[in-house]
Design an enzyme around this catalytic site. Sequence first.
Site, mmCIF file in Angstrom:
data_model
loop_
_atom_site.group_PDB
_atom_site.id
_atom_site.type_symbol
_atom_site.label_atom_id
_atom_site.label_comp_id
_atom_site.label_asym_id
_atom_site.label_seq_id
_atom_site.Cartn_x
_atom_site.Cartn_y
_atom_site.Cartn_z
ATOM 1 N N ASN A 9 0.878 -1.175 0.000
ATOM 2 C CA ASN A 9 0.000 0.000 0.000
ATOM 3 C C ASN A 9 0.911 1.219 0.000
ATOM 4 O O ASN A 9 1.327 1.701 1.055
ATOM 5 C CB ASN A 9 -0.909 -0.035 1.226
ATOM 6 C CG ASN A 9 -1.940 1.083 1.244
ATOM 7 O OD1 ASN A 9 -1.798 2.087 0.547
ATOM 8 N ND2 ASN A 9 -2.968 0.921 2.046
ATOM 9 N N ARG A 89 -2.110 -1.475 -3.996
ATOM 10 C CA ARG A 89 -3.096 -0.402 -4.013
ATOM 11 C C ARG A 89 -2.687 0.585 -5.100
ATOM 12 O O ARG A 89 -1.562 1.069 -5.135
ATOM 13 C CB ARG A 89 -3.127 0.312 -2.666
ATOM 14 C CG ARG A 89 -4.053 1.524 -2.648
ATOM 15 C CD ARG A 89 -3.763 2.385 -1.437
ATOM 16 N NE ARG A 89 -4.619 3.566 -1.405
ATOM 17 C CZ ARG A 89 -4.222 4.765 -1.015
ATOM 18 N NH1 ARG A 89 -2.966 4.955 -0.646
ATOM 19 N NH2 ARG A 89 -5.049 5.782 -1.002
ATOM 20 N N HIS A 174 -10.241 6.517 -2.015
ATOM 21 C CA HIS A 174 -10.376 5.784 -0.761
ATOM 22 C C HIS A 174 -11.419 4.673 -0.877
ATOM 23 O O HIS A 174 -11.982 4.225 0.124
ATOM 24 C CB HIS A 174 -10.748 6.709 0.410
ATOM 25 C CG HIS A 174 -9.641 7.625 0.830
ATOM 26 N ND1 HIS A 174 -9.868 8.893 1.319
ATOM 27 C CD2 HIS A 174 -8.293 7.482 0.833
ATOM 28 C CE1 HIS A 174 -8.727 9.474 1.602
ATOM 29 N NE2 HIS A 174 -7.741 8.635 1.314
ATOM 30 N N ARG A 235 -3.158 18.987 1.258
ATOM 31 C CA ARG A 235 -4.064 19.321 0.159
ATOM 32 C C ARG A 235 -5.167 20.247 0.645
ATOM 33 O O ARG A 235 -5.697 20.085 1.738
ATOM 34 C CB ARG A 235 -4.663 18.051 -0.451
ATOM 35 C CG ARG A 235 -3.718 17.317 -1.365
ATOM 36 C CD ARG A 235 -4.254 15.951 -1.754
ATOM 37 N NE ARG A 235 -3.684 14.912 -0.913
ATOM 38 C CZ ARG A 235 -4.074 13.636 -0.918
ATOM 39 N NH1 ARG A 235 -5.050 13.253 -1.703
ATOM 40 N NH2 ARG A 235 -3.496 12.753 -0.137
ATOM 41 N N GLU A 378 -7.396 -1.806 4.622
ATOM 42 C CA GLU A 378 -7.220 -1.823 3.174
ATOM 43 C C GLU A 378 -6.364 -3.002 2.731
ATOM 44 O O GLU A 378 -6.596 -3.577 1.668
ATOM 45 C CB GLU A 378 -6.566 -0.520 2.719
ATOM 46 C CG GLU A 378 -7.438 0.710 2.884
ATOM 47 C CD GLU A 378 -6.690 1.988 2.570
ATOM 48 O OE1 GLU A 378 -7.066 2.665 1.606
ATOM 49 O OE2 GLU A 378 -5.722 2.307 3.306
#
Length: 390
Positions: A9, A89, A174, A235, A378
Amino acid sequence: MTDRILVLNTGSSSIKYELIDVASRARAARGLVERIGEEEGRLTHRVDGGGPAYEQRRPFPGHADGLAALLKAFAEAGPDLDPVAVGHRVVHGGTRFTEAVLVDDEVIAAIEELAPLAPLHNPVNVAGIRVARDAFPGVPQVAVFDTAFHRTLPPAAYTYAVPAEWGVRRFGFHGTSCAYVSERAAELLGRPAGETNLIVLHLGNGASATAVAGGRSVDTSMGLTPLEGLVMGTRSGDVDPALPGYLARVHGLDARSAEEALSRRAGLLALAGSGDMREARRRAADGDARARLALDVYVRRIRKYVGAYYAVLGRVDAVVFTGGVGEHDVATRAEAMAGLDGLGIVLDDGHNEADCAGERVVSAAGSRVAVLVVPTDEEWEIARQTFALV
């Protein structure tokens, strides 16, 4: 042949990895390379059932350095790396990739072509794939896309009010986290996933809100790129679309410079002087007014999206916090849910502040809408999809 999947990931400043036995769901090993590109990086590698963690503290200038270090950690601390496949990912799959795919040269080229839509992520995702292909020749590599979960967005949610010939739309991100968290939240509520409406708040260095109706994404805060929506570590999230033009006229920033500034030098970093929520909270506690304002902006944006997605869904069964900040920052959960009593969302301070981990309910007994903390996984979701494909 084993049932082990190595999951990589690769994030904008970190690499999380796990070696997962899918049959037993056991983690043979897991680790994290963090603060990539900073002055002092750290690798922590843990073997299931085996002694103290293996650690390295040194700079990792780029993701290739971090990936090389984690392979060395397996070689020196174990266990043997014998995966049946490597699952990666990948943040942006565009309209081409709506499910997990086996990686070949054509897939890598397509992921690279999508890099302008996820400049912080797709290039490092490809770097991880390339290193893994070299390290494990002949072992299948699988790409699992964050955008895939949002393939169910209706046209009214993914369409921008701009000329059609521009070829742009909302994709959302996501998704791997949302897929896992939505299923677990429904189980925690004791309801079928297909009958459960959720607002999922994935709060980490990147942050997003997603409206999930019956297990399907119907609206989400990130857009064409992962820049839109909530305030994040570096961000900006939502800004006036005219801002890049203003920056060009007044500050001489071209389009690329403006995009980079909004992606890498905005958010909490711009407001609080640090993109790390823990540091922002520390500075606010020490009386730093800029840091306090940053936190107020951060949680106010979350509340706005919760209200908006309540309206989209019509009925909400739970607000779900996940991601590093969502799972661990007590104050963020309290401040983000403050003032939402009129929507039937009431936090229980004791439950919220309890020193515990794992899946839990943090709403008050009388709250019409549950508030849940569901640690995301995840890596398991990537391993599951990878194993199913190979």
